[in-house]
Every structure is written in structure tokens, then in C-alpha cells.
Scaffold this motif. Structure first.
Motif, PDB file in Angstrom:
ATOM      1  N   UNK A  55       0.823  -1.210   0.000  1.00  0.00           N
ATOM      2  CA  UNK A  55       0.000   0.000   0.000  1.00  0.00           C
ATOM      3  C   UNK A  55       0.858   1.261   0.000  1.00  0.00           C
ATOM      4  N   UNK A  56       1.959   1.241   0.758  1.00  0.00           N
ATOM      5  CA  UNK A  56       2.845   2.405   0.774  1.00  0.00           C
ATOM      6  C   UNK A  56       3.515   2.610  -0.584  1.00  0.00           C
ATOM      7  N   UNK A  57       3.948   1.533  -1.211  1.00  0.00           N
ATOM      8  CA  UNK A  57       4.565   1.638  -2.537  1.00  0.00           C
ATOM      9  C   UNK A  57       3.541   2.140  -3.546  1.00  0.00           C
ATOM     10  N   UNK A  58       2.327   1.604  -3.488  1.00  0.00           N
ATOM     11  CA  UNK A  58       1.276   2.036  -4.407  1.00  0.00           C
ATOM     12  C   UNK A  58       0.947   3.524  -4.218  1.00  0.00           C
ATOM     13  N   UNK A  59       0.861   3.955  -2.982  1.00  0.00           N
ATOM     14  CA  UNK A  59       0.591   5.370  -2.708  1.00  0.00           C
ATOM     15  C   UNK A  59       1.708   6.251  -3.253  1.00  0.00           C
ATOM     16  N   UNK A  60       2.957   5.816  -3.101  1.00  0.00           N
ATOM     17  CA  UNK A  60       4.087   6.594  -3.617  1.00  0.00           C
ATOM     18  C   UNK A  60       4.043   6.676  -5.147  1.00  0.00           C
ATOM     19  N   UNK A  64       3.597  10.045  -7.275  1.00  0.00           N
ATOM     20  CA  UNK A  64       4.610  10.378  -8.282  1.00  0.00           C
ATOM     21  C   UNK A  64       4.002  10.611  -9.647  1.00  0.00           C
ATOM     22  N   UNK A  65       3.086   9.742 -10.064  1.00  0.00           N
ATOM     23  CA  UNK A  65       2.431   9.916 -11.363  1.00  0.00           C
ATOM     24  C   UNK A  65       1.594  11.194 -11.402  1.00  0.00           C
ATOM     25  N   UNK A  66       0.920  11.502 -10.299  1.00  0.00           N
ATOM     26  CA  UNK A  66       0.125  12.732 -10.246  1.00  0.00           C
ATOM     27  C   UNK A  66       1.040  13.952 -10.352  1.00  0.00           C
ATOM     28  N   UNK A  67       2.177  13.908  -9.687  1.00  0.00           N
ATOM     29  CA  UNK A  67       3.127  15.021  -9.747  1.00  0.00           C
ATOM     30  C   UNK A  67       3.666  15.205 -11.154  1.00  0.00           C
ATOM     31  N   UNK A  68       4.050  14.097 -11.786  1.00  0.00           N
ATOM     32  CA  UNK A  68       4.551  14.173 -13.161  1.00  0.00           C
ATOM     33  C   UNK A  68       3.467  14.718 -14.091  1.00  0.00           C
ATOM     34  N   UNK A  70       1.010  16.757 -13.349  1.00  0.00           N
ATOM     35  CA  UNK A  70       0.831  18.194 -13.114  1.00  0.00           C
ATOM     36  C   UNK A  70       1.976  18.977 -13.722  1.00  0.00           C
ATOM     37  N   UNK A  71       3.201  18.449 -13.585  1.00  0.00           N
ATOM     38  CA  UNK A  71       4.364  19.164 -14.125  1.00  0.00           C
ATOM     39  C   UNK A  71       4.377  19.200 -15.648  1.00  0.00           C
ATOM     40  N   UNK A  72       3.909  18.131 -16.291  1.00  0.00           N
ATOM     41  CA  UNK A  72       3.934  18.068 -17.741  1.00  0.00           C
ATOM     42  C   UNK A  72       2.707  18.688 -18.400  1.00  0.00           C
ATOM     43  N   UNK A  73       1.694  18.968 -17.609  1.00  0.00           N
ATOM     44  CA  UNK A  73       0.490  19.591 -18.145  1.00  0.00           C
ATOM     45  C   UNK A  73       0.810  21.029 -18.537  1.00  0.00           C
ATOM     46  N   UNK A  74       0.285  21.442 -19.639  1.00  0.00           N
ATOM     47  CA  UNK A  74       0.498  22.841 -19.962  1.00  0.00           C
ATOM     48  C   UNK A  74       1.091  23.047 -21.247  1.00  0.00           C
TER      49      UNK A  74
END
Length: 74
Positions: A55-60, A64-68, A70-74
Motif C-alpha cells: 500500500x505504501x509503494x502504491x501510494x508513492x 509520483x504519477x500525479x506530480x509528473x 501536473x508538471x507536464x500539463x500545460x
């Protein structure tokens, strides 16, 4: 060859892909769901500590995917 025939072919290809794309997304989603159910069952049989780690690995990974994303959006 005139351009109108070429454009018609391109539109026809796009229409065909537009029809097939949802079907393939459904097939891929079903396969992922089946694999997920089997893997969660196997992980649950292995015990509580492995479930916590998973669960901790899945949450990480999700964070991480959400952060990537957001950063690549735009």
C-alpha cells in the motif's frame, strides 16, 4: 492523385480508430482489473506486513504519477 482523395482516406482512418479505440480501452481495462484482483488476493494471503508495504509503494507511485502529470500539463 488529387488532394481530396487523400484527405478522405485520412478522415476514414481517423473515424475507424475513433470507433475501435473505446473497445481496446475496455479490453485493456478488463485485463488490468483481472490481474489486479488476482495480485491483491495473492498479496493478502502473504500477510499483513506485505500488504502495508504494498500500500505504501502504491501510494508513492500514485503520488509520483500525479506530480509528473501536473508538471507536464500545460
Amino acid at each position: 492523385m488529387d488532394e481530396s482523395g487523400l484527405k478522405t482516406a485520412v478522415f476514414a482512418e481517423e473515424a475507424l480508430l475513433g470507433v475501435l479505440l473505446p473497445f481496446w480501452q475496455l479490453v485493456i481495462g478488463a485485463v488490468v482489473l483481472v490481474v489486479l484482483v488476482f495480485s491483491v488476493g495473492r498479496l493478502a494471503r502473504r500477510g499483513r506486513s506485505r500488504m502495508t508495504t504494498a500500500l505504501l509503494v502504491t501510494a508513492a507511485v500514485i503520488a509520483g504519477l500525479a506530480t509528473i502529470g501536473v508538471l507536464l500539463e500545460g
